[in-house]
Scaffold this motif. Sequence first.
Motif, PDB file in Angstrom:
ATOM      1  N   ARG A 129      52.508  23.168  51.619  1.00 20.47           N
ATOM      2  CA  ARG A 129      51.305  23.946  51.967  1.00 20.47           C
ATOM      3  C   ARG A 129      51.634  25.430  52.641  1.00 20.47           C
ATOM      4  NH1 ARG A 129      51.375  18.725  54.209  1.00 20.47           N
ATOM      5  NH2 ARG A 129      49.371  17.542  53.649  1.00 20.47           N
ATOM      6  N   GLU A 130      53.030  25.677  52.529  1.00 22.44           N
ATOM      7  CA  GLU A 130      53.236  27.120  53.151  1.00 22.44           C
ATOM      8  C   GLU A 130      53.770  27.986  52.042  1.00 22.44           C
ATOM      9  OE1 GLU A 130      56.421  26.442  56.048  1.00 22.44           O
ATOM     10  OE2 GLU A 130      55.355  24.658  56.848  1.00 22.44           O
ATOM     11  N   LYS A 131      54.236  27.596  50.818  1.00 27.01           N
ATOM     12  CA  LYS A 131      54.552  28.484  49.907  1.00 27.01           C
ATOM     13  C   LYS A 131      54.754  27.883  48.375  1.00 27.01           C
ATOM     14  CE  LYS A 131      59.563  26.804  50.587  1.00 27.01           C
ATOM     15  NZ  LYS A 131      61.013  27.213  51.120  1.00 27.01           N
ATOM     16  N   PRO A 132      54.621  28.680  47.496  1.00 24.41           N
ATOM     17  CA  PRO A 132      54.738  28.004  46.131  1.00 24.41           C
ATOM     18  C   PRO A 132      55.889  27.284  45.767  1.00 24.41           C
ATOM     19  CG  PRO A 132      54.156  30.527  46.121  1.00 24.41           C
ATOM     20  CD  PRO A 132      54.511  30.017  47.308  1.00 24.41           C
ATOM     21  N   ALA A 157      45.238  20.401  44.834  1.00 23.55           N
ATOM     22  CA  ALA A 157      44.380  21.670  44.234  1.00 23.55           C
ATOM     23  C   ALA A 157      43.642  22.179  45.151  1.00 23.55           C
ATOM     24  CB  ALA A 157      43.497  21.129  43.093  1.00 23.55           C
ATOM     25  N   ARG A 158      43.243  21.414  46.254  1.00 24.46           N
ATOM     26  CA  ARG A 158      42.272  21.881  47.371  1.00 24.46           C
ATOM     27  C   ARG A 158      43.178  22.401  48.564  1.00 24.46           C
ATOM     28  NH1 ARG A 158      40.294  17.496  48.405  1.00 24.46           N
ATOM     29  NH2 ARG A 158      41.794  16.845  50.135  1.00 24.46           N
ATOM     30  N   GLU A 159      44.213  22.062  48.881  1.00 22.37           N
ATOM     31  CA  GLU A 159      44.960  22.519  50.034  1.00 22.37           C
ATOM     32  C   GLU A 159      46.326  23.348  49.541  1.00 22.37           C
ATOM     33  OE1 GLU A 159      46.176  18.955  52.125  1.00 22.37           O
ATOM     34  OE2 GLU A 159      44.261  18.315  52.702  1.00 22.37           O
ATOM     35  N   ALA A 160      46.688  23.149  48.396  1.00 16.04           N
ATOM     36  CA  ALA A 160      47.907  24.228  48.038  1.00 16.04           C
ATOM     37  C   ALA A 160      47.690  24.470  46.661  1.00 16.04           C
ATOM     38  CB  ALA A 160      49.125  23.025  48.002  1.00 16.04           C
TER      39      ALA A 160
END
Length: 233
Positions: A129-132, A157-160
């Motif tokens: 959720r914070e980085k790829p 797909a929605r959150e990350a």
Amino acid sequence: MRHVILAGVLALLPVVAGAGDDCTEDAMIVFDGSGSMAEMGFNAIGAPRIGEARDAVRQALPQIAAMRRLGLVIYGPSGDRTCRNVELKLEPQWQADGPIIAEVEGLDPAGGTALTEAVRLAAETLKYREKPGAVVLVTDGKETCGGTPCQMAAEFAREAPGLTVHVIGFKVRGDHWDWGNPEAEGVSVARCLAEDTGGQYVNAESVDELVAALRVTLGCNVFGALTTDPRLR
């Protein structure tokens, strides 16, 4: 034919100097250690899946681990040998080929296929959720522990949007027995994880094909340059 092209062409690709500069995202391998990996082919002919998978990991990882940080989640052989069997073995680190190969060599396939929970643990390890980051799932079967991979794929797909999940279906078989072709390929239920997150789904039927698939999905631009070929889809 596409498998021959994939394995043959990618096996010739060298490791390019400085390629690690393009591998800034950490990657997690999610490896299938469930009971089905101990199975052999139709009529007990051929090597167990786990033996071929070990060969592929030994061949592919040394080059890949020199280019990017890798971690490992294994599902199958621990816990009570049913579905409480998902374990983080290694957080992403450089030169992780030795530890990962050792873990794969030492596992004893058993238990159910908790692939949804395993992929989620890998994503959480990447702090998705914070980085790829990237997750590469190697699986030979279906989700058998009540998980819903497609629901999770939609959540990712929605959150990350920075998380990419690749799925390698290793010797996946279809739902229905075909007397004319008992070894016919199937498609993993986890394919949606790749489709919904912009990753790739690749079938592999041999050691060479699995090596090639690992290179394509984990090897960044060095091995990934050929992935626009529709035959790899």
